[in-house]
Design a protein around this motif. Structure first.
Motif, PDB file in Angstrom:
ATOM      1  N   SER A  54       0.802  -1.197  -0.066  1.00 39.73           N
ATOM      2  CA  SER A  54      -0.071   0.090   0.036  1.00 39.73           C
ATOM      3  C   SER A  54       0.899   1.274  -0.112  1.00 39.73           C
ATOM      4  O   SER A  54       1.722   1.367   0.778  1.00 39.73           O
ATOM      5  N   PHE A  55       0.728   2.235  -0.647  1.00 42.02           N
ATOM      6  CA  PHE A  55       1.080   3.534  -0.702  1.00 42.02           C
ATOM      7  C   PHE A  55       0.283   4.525  -1.732  1.00 42.02           C
ATOM      8  O   PHE A  55      -0.428   3.978  -2.398  1.00 42.02           O
ATOM      9  N   LYS A  56       0.590   5.786  -1.451  1.00 44.40           N
ATOM     10  CA  LYS A  56      -0.126   6.691  -2.036  1.00 44.40           C
ATOM     11  C   LYS A  56       0.996   7.775  -2.688  1.00 44.40           C
ATOM     12  O   LYS A  56       1.885   7.994  -2.125  1.00 44.40           O
ATOM     13  N   VAL A  57       0.565   8.298  -4.265  1.00 46.85           N
ATOM     14  CA  VAL A  57       1.587   9.412  -4.469  1.00 46.85           C
ATOM     15  C   VAL A  57       0.787  10.393  -4.957  1.00 46.85           C
ATOM     16  O   VAL A  57       0.029  10.495  -5.722  1.00 46.85           O
ATOM     17  N   ARG A  58       1.720  11.691  -4.341  1.00 50.39           N
ATOM     18  CA  ARG A  58       1.015  12.933  -4.959  1.00 50.39           C
ATOM     19  C   ARG A  58       1.271  13.193  -6.327  1.00 50.39           C
ATOM     20  O   ARG A  58       2.277  12.911  -6.576  1.00 50.39           O
ATOM     21  N   ARG A  59       0.616  14.302  -6.881  1.00 51.55           N
ATOM     22  CA  ARG A  59       0.851  14.799  -8.188  1.00 51.55           C
ATOM     23  C   ARG A  59       2.205  15.746  -7.998  1.00 51.55           C
ATOM     24  O   ARG A  59       2.524  16.609  -7.145  1.00 51.55           O
ATOM     25  N   GLY A  60       3.123  15.186  -9.158  1.00 54.03           N
ATOM     26  CA  GLY A  60       4.362  15.844  -9.335  1.00 54.03           C
ATOM     27  C   GLY A  60       5.359  15.375  -8.404  1.00 54.03           C
ATOM     28  O   GLY A  60       6.462  15.596  -8.469  1.00 54.03           O
ATOM     29  N   GLU A  61       4.857  14.146  -7.562  1.00 53.14           N
ATOM     30  CA  GLU A  61       6.089  13.471  -6.782  1.00 53.14           C
ATOM     31  C   GLU A  61       7.018  12.526  -7.724  1.00 53.14           C
ATOM     32  O   GLU A  61       6.474  12.007  -8.825  1.00 53.14           O
ATOM     33  N   VAL A  62       8.054  12.229  -7.493  1.00 58.34           N
ATOM     34  CA  VAL A  62       9.219  11.338  -8.290  1.00 58.34           C
ATOM     35  C   VAL A  62       9.569  10.316  -7.300  1.00 58.34           C
ATOM     36  O   VAL A  62      10.314  10.696  -6.261  1.00 58.34           O
ATOM     37  N   VAL A  63       8.973   9.184  -7.515  1.00 55.33           N
ATOM     38  CA  VAL A  63       9.119   7.970  -6.608  1.00 55.33           C
ATOM     39  C   VAL A  63      10.149   6.818  -7.259  1.00 55.33           C
ATOM     40  O   VAL A  63       9.480   6.295  -8.404  1.00 55.33           O
ATOM     41  N   GLY A  64      10.964   6.398  -6.700  1.00 58.37           N
ATOM     42  CA  GLY A  64      11.556   5.338  -7.094  1.00 58.37           C
ATOM     43  C   GLY A  64      11.412   3.883  -6.049  1.00 58.37           C
ATOM     44  O   GLY A  64      11.040   3.956  -5.241  1.00 58.37           O
ATOM     45  N   LEU A  65      11.299   2.748  -7.021  1.00 53.75           N
ATOM     46  CA  LEU A  65      10.910   1.716  -6.550  1.00 53.75           C
ATOM     47  C   LEU A  65      12.286   0.977  -6.504  1.00 53.75           C
ATOM     48  O   LEU A  65      12.929   0.773  -7.393  1.00 53.75           O
ATOM     49  N   VAL A  66      12.768   0.435  -5.346  1.00 52.56           N
ATOM     50  CA  VAL A  66      13.986  -0.294  -5.259  1.00 52.56           C
ATOM     51  C   VAL A  66      13.567  -1.614  -4.542  1.00 52.56           C
ATOM     52  O   VAL A  66      12.872  -1.972  -3.914  1.00 52.56           O
ATOM     53  N   GLY A  67      14.896  -2.675  -5.096  1.00 49.81           N
ATOM     54  CA  GLY A  67      14.335  -3.994  -4.204  1.00 49.81           C
ATOM     55  C   GLY A  67      15.655  -4.951  -5.396  1.00 49.81           C
ATOM     56  O   GLY A  67      15.836  -4.509  -6.573  1.00 49.81           O
ATOM     57  N   THR A  68      15.863  -5.998  -4.747  1.00 52.00           N
ATOM     58  CA  THR A  68      16.758  -6.936  -5.529  1.00 52.00           C
ATOM     59  C   THR A  68      15.844  -7.623  -6.676  1.00 52.00           C
ATOM     60  O   THR A  68      14.725  -7.388  -6.758  1.00 52.00           O
ATOM     61  N   ASN A  69      16.578  -8.259  -7.431  1.00 51.21           N
ATOM     62  CA  ASN A  69      15.882  -8.792  -8.690  1.00 51.21           C
ATOM     63  C   ASN A  69      14.608  -9.861  -8.122  1.00 51.21           C
ATOM     64  O   ASN A  69      14.966 -10.460  -7.293  1.00 51.21           O
TER      65      ASN A  69
END
Length: 251
Positions: A54-69
């Motif tokens: 669960s997560f929310k992203v606001r307008r104009g945000e730049v969000v990176g998703l990280v994690g191993t393969n």
């Protein structure tokens, strides 16, 4: 009561799980698979690519998703883009999406690059008139002027990526989804793509979800990061804090 002073959430991921059923034994060929399937001898085990994220992203945000393969980052992006439907939970996206997930998906290798621009543009919701108006801009960005009338089957993967990126970003989207796109092609074109993405970011109206194996790139582009590991959401916060915790597992 809604606080109208707060920016709107463009993306809402609500308790999302993605479950795949995979064969519990290795089969050598398709014939063996169907025989066991007909005889009800084929058993499947459940694989949770995402588990209650669960997560929310606001307008104009730049969000990176990280994690191993294999941790579910690309699966998450495909769910948000509408390529996959979550097994559990739901996702709300407000606005149009430019998904740079599998560049070249939907292209016809027998058609020329020029014809594929119209074909892929239609899949992204662009009209022929829109493509007519922006065709030269797409060609100029891809820098493949001498190859527009060549069948795409003769293109390298890097050349296909150039065309696909140029089409998908010819207009400013509400949500830009980038999955390892900047690792395709030569370093000069990668820098050109990153510059265009940064221009979108600087506009303040484009929301960006970004996946890259380059932590330096994530830190350079993103403001916030979400760490997903083996389908589990580990951390959500400022990009520096999340990357520090993520890197610590390898120390």
């Amino acid at each position: 009561m809604t606080d109208t002073s707060m920016p709107e959430h463009v993306i809402e991921v609500n308790d999302v799980s993605m479950i795949f059923n995979i064969a519990s034994e290795q089969l050598n060929n398709l014939k063996e698979y169907f025989i066991k399937l007909v005889r009800h001898e084929l058993f499947f085990k459940e694989f949770r690519a995402l588990n209650h994220v669960s997560f929310k992203v606001r307008r104009g945000e730049v969000v990176g998703l990280v994690g191993t393969n294999g941790s579910g980052k690309s699966t998450m992006l495909k769910c948000i883009a509408g390529v996959l439907e979550p097994s559990e939970g739901n996702i709300i996206v407000r606005g149009n999406i430019a998904p740079l997930i599998e560049l070249g998906a939907g292209f016809d290798p027998e058609l020329t690059a020029r014809e594929n621009i119209y074909l892929n543009g239609a899949l992204l919701g662009y009209s022929n008139d829109f493509i007519d108006e922006h065709l030269q801009e797409i060609i100029d960005f891809a820098e493949l002027h001498n190859f527009m009338d060549m069948p795409l089957k003769n293109y390298s993967s890097g050349m296909v990526a150039r065309i696909a990126f140029a089409i998908a970003t010819v207009t400013e989207p509400d949500v830009l989804i980038v999955d390892e796109t900047l690792s395709v092609g030569d370093v000069f074109f990668q820098e050109k793509c990153e510059k265009r993405i940064k221009n979108f970011i600087d506009s303040g109206s484009v929301t960006v979800l970004f996946v890259s194996h380059s932590m330096e790139q994530v830190e350079r582009i993103c403001q916030r990061a979400i760490w997903i590991e083996k389908g589990e959401q580990r951390m959500d916060g400022l990009v520096g804090d999340v990357l520090k915790a993520y890197k610590a597992q390898f120390a």
